[in-house]
Design an enzyme around this catalytic site. Structure first.
Site, PDB file in Angstrom:
ATOM      1  N   GLU A  43      28.093   5.939 -27.892  1.00 21.02           N
ATOM      2  CA  GLU A  43      27.038   5.943 -26.879  1.00 21.02           C
ATOM      3  C   GLU A  43      26.529   7.361 -26.698  1.00 21.02           C
ATOM      4  OE1 GLU A  43      28.819   2.323 -24.142  1.00 21.02           O
ATOM      5  OE2 GLU A  43      28.566   4.295 -23.273  1.00 21.02           O
ATOM      6  N   LYS A  70      25.999  10.621 -24.949  1.00 15.22           N
ATOM      7  CA  LYS A  70      26.629  11.288 -23.807  1.00 15.22           C
ATOM      8  C   LYS A  70      25.522  12.008 -23.063  1.00 15.22           C
ATOM      9  CE  LYS A  70      30.562  14.158 -22.386  1.00 15.22           C
ATOM     10  NZ  LYS A  70      29.993  14.749 -21.196  1.00 15.22           N
ATOM     11  N   ARG A  86      30.820  11.766  -9.001  1.00 13.28           N
ATOM     12  CA  ARG A  86      32.032  11.918  -9.826  1.00 13.28           C
ATOM     13  C   ARG A  86      33.250  12.232  -8.960  1.00 13.28           C
ATOM     14  NH1 ARG A  86      35.733  13.900 -12.189  1.00 13.28           N
ATOM     15  NH2 ARG A  86      36.063  14.817 -14.220  1.00 13.28           N
ATOM     16  N   GLU A  89      25.468   7.349 -15.817  1.00  8.79           N
ATOM     17  CA  GLU A  89      25.179   8.776 -15.711  1.00  8.79           C
ATOM     18  C   GLU A  89      23.765   8.928 -15.167  1.00  8.79           C
ATOM     19  OE1 GLU A  89      27.565  10.940 -16.448  1.00  8.79           O
ATOM     20  OE2 GLU A  89      26.636  12.874 -16.922  1.00  8.79           O
ATOM     21  N   ARG A 145      42.804   9.984 -18.372  1.00  2.00           N
ATOM     22  CA  ARG A 145      42.108  10.674 -19.454  1.00  2.00           C
ATOM     23  C   ARG A 145      42.880  10.392 -20.739  1.00  2.00           C
ATOM     24  NH1 ARG A 145      38.383  14.593 -19.425  1.00  2.00           N
ATOM     25  NH2 ARG A 145      38.644  15.414 -17.331  1.00  2.00           N
TER      26      ARG A 145
END
Ligand code: ATP
Length: 559
Positions: free
Chosen positions: A247, A249, A269, A299, A414
């Site tokens: 995708e 970014k 965020r 985003e 993460r």
């Protein structure tokens, strides 16, 4: 429960640097906290009144606080201001002013936690004409009945300058210790709801079983799933087992959208509520997201001329703006690129595979001028992926994300299920932990900043460099003003600063170095931007620095 007991906890926390001891103190306190206070006490322990995602703010500055203390104690405002010059700490000076007060009023009542908290709520909710005055009177009322030390901690809570060193990790372990539940279940429940008050209550009343049943809730943000780095598109594809979704970014600010009928909440965020700053996006979301209830993520990007993306700082400027928002809507138009969905009409999707979540996202979103789906390519071909990446860069985006098709959504993690690929060594987001006063013309300004990476295991911030370039005079003036209240210690020209602010730092190289405990030092570090969207615990970790060092050496070897 008396507020003095909480003040006593703060004092003991300040006196030790030992994490285990801090955890024990907090656990003991939680154990004796009555059920009806359990939802608020964890936040008070963190030095906050509300969770970050709560829209309410106290809106009280130092001036108003001093006025309130003066009114309650009869000590003139000027004397309190003078005293701050000696003590270097408004909290201490307030304690002194309360001590000076001749005698307690006849009707004086000892403060309870409930009363202090309820007053904070009233202060946060006071709005409109005369609200400053009302806030001041509410505070004065508290100070009238406060013991000196209580006054100090009330002031620190109001100003957000508590320095007990209790962060999320300690609170999580303390909840587990206090109620004899598994830390990983506390963590899980927190990752899903971001609400320590709620988690503490479930831990106490329903134990492990209750915690493992905690579900996503609209109105409580989920901790975002995060990515690791990959050196190239090819590496990313290999890591994902030969097939992946690539995708674009986008370089903006991540947002999590909660929709419940007409009500839409947008979290940043850092999971702060930014809904009010972007009304036109909220309106577009209402029209584009079809289900009654949904949680989606994307985003938010600022669009410039010819539809090209502008740097992420523009989006942060939109978040910050509280007034004349209409003007900003025109100046900085935004576009939301949605890339995930976690909840639709009562059903959690975080256990669903990414490929199916994406299908669901396509089903529920009606694209419009402002609301788009993140551009995606599912492929097994390294060439195709490479071409997609090149095009993303040509269009002015940051790079690409590679995502495992069968990955569930892992809140707060993460891991390797998401990988990011960017062209150069990436900038680091580091925490300011010290600074030096400048020289000559800049003697009254902090000029060079000691920056650190986060070590999640010890909870410490480990220095990796000193940043002195990249700042304008305005930046330095702003930084000095922002950091001054958080100076902990001064030694000659050097000041130690409480880890609170994150800055993005670019550099030429990461070097091995014995100079810092981390073992790494940045070569030619340069300031890029203030990352208001990140908390210190969200800064880059020391492991990330080591990982980037490895990647850098790999790049060098390839050249
Ligand atoms: P960075 O500073 O690189 O944005 P980060 O720590 O905020 O890093 P990472 O998980 O490392 O977050 O990188 C992924 C970030 O990229 C997301 O947090 C999100 O803000 C952004 N992003 C842009 N486009 C996408 C996308 N299509 N899918 C997922 N994240 C995306």
């Amino acid at each position: 429960m008396r507020y003095s007991e909480l003040a006593d906890l703060y004092r003991r926390l300040e006196k030790t640097t030992l994490k285990t001891l801090k955890t024990k103190f907090v656990a003991d306190f939680l154990k004796k906290t009555p059920d009806e206070l359990l939802e608020i006490v964890p936040y008070l322990i963190l030095g906050k009144v509300f969770p970050d995602w709560d829209e309410r703010e106290l809106g009280v500055g130092e001036k108003l606080l001093i006025k309130a203390v003066s009114m309650a104690t009869g000590v003139p405002e000027k004397d309190i201001e003078d005293s701050v010059r000696d003590t270097g700490d408004l909290g201490e000076s307030i304690a002194l002013a309360i001590k000076k007060k001749k005698q307690k009023s006849f009707f004086s009542q000892p403060l309870t936690i409930k009363r202090v908290y309820d007053t904070f709520v009233k202060i946060a909710e006071a709005q409109g004409e005369g609200s400053q005055d009302r806030k001041m009177k509410y505070l004065a009322n508290l100070f009238m009945d406060a013991e000196p030390e209580e006054g100090k901690y009330i002031a620190r809570t109001v100003l957000g300058t508590m320095r007990t060193g209790v962060a999320e990790g300690i609170l999580r372990d303390a909840i587990a210790e206090a109620f004899k539940v598994k830390p990983e279940l506390v963590e899980r429940a927190y990752m899903l709801t971001s609400d320590f008050g709620y988690v503490a209550k479930i831990a106490k009343l329903e134990g492990n079983e209750g915690l493992s049943e905690v579900k996503i809730q609209i109105g409580k943000p989920i901790r975002p799933m995060l990515a690791q780095n990959a050196a190239s598109v090819k590496d990313a594809l290999m890591e994902m087992g030969g097939e992946a979704a690539f995708e674009i970014k986008y370089d903006g600010a991540r947002v999590q959208v909660h929709k419940d009928g007409d009500k839409v909440i947008v979290y940043s965020r850092r999971l702060e509520n930014v809904t009010r700053s972007i009304p036109e996006v909220v309106e577009a979301i209402r029209a584009s997201i079809k289900p009654e209830k949904a949680i989606v993520e994307g985003e938010l990007v600022a669009v410039g001329e010819g539809g090209r993306p502008r740097p992420f700082q523009y989006v942060l400027r939109r978040f910050r703006r509280k007034y004349n928002i209409d003007e900003m809507i025109e100046k900085i138009p935004l576009e939301l690129n949605l890339f995930d969905v976690m909840f639709v009409d009562g059903e959690s999707l975080i256990e669903t595979k990414f490929i199916d979540r994406r299908k669901k996202l396509e089903e529920i979103v009606e694209e419009s001028e402002k609301i788009k789906l993140a551009e995606q390519l599912i492929t097994r071909s390294a060439e195709e992926a490479e071409a997609f990446y090149k095009r993303a860069l040509e269009l002015g985006h940051e790079g690409v994300m590679a995502k495992r098709l069968d990955a569930v959504y892992e809140p707060g993690n993460r891991g390797k299920k998401w990988l990011k690929v960017k062209p150069t060594m990436e900038d680091l987001d580091l925490v300011i932990i010290g600074a030096e006063w400048g020289e000559g013309r800049r003697a009254h300004l902090l000029g060079s900043f000691l920056v650190a990476a986060y070590d999640p295991h010890s909870g410490e911030f480990v220095p990796v460099g000193k940043v002195g370039s990249g700042f304008t005079d305005e930046d330095l003036a702003e930084f000095t003003k922002m950091l001054k209240p958080h100076i902990v210690r001064q030694e000659g020209k050097f000041v130690e600063i409480e880890p609170k602010f994150v800055i993005e730092v670019t550099y030429q190289e990461i070097q091995r170095s014995p100079k810092y405990k981390s073992g790494f030092a940045l070569r030619f570090p340069r300031y890029v931007a203030l990352r208001e969207d990140k908390s210190p615990e969200e800064a880059d970790t020391i492991e990330r620095v080591a990982e980037l060092y490895k990647l850098q050496e790999k790049f060098k070897a390839k050249k």
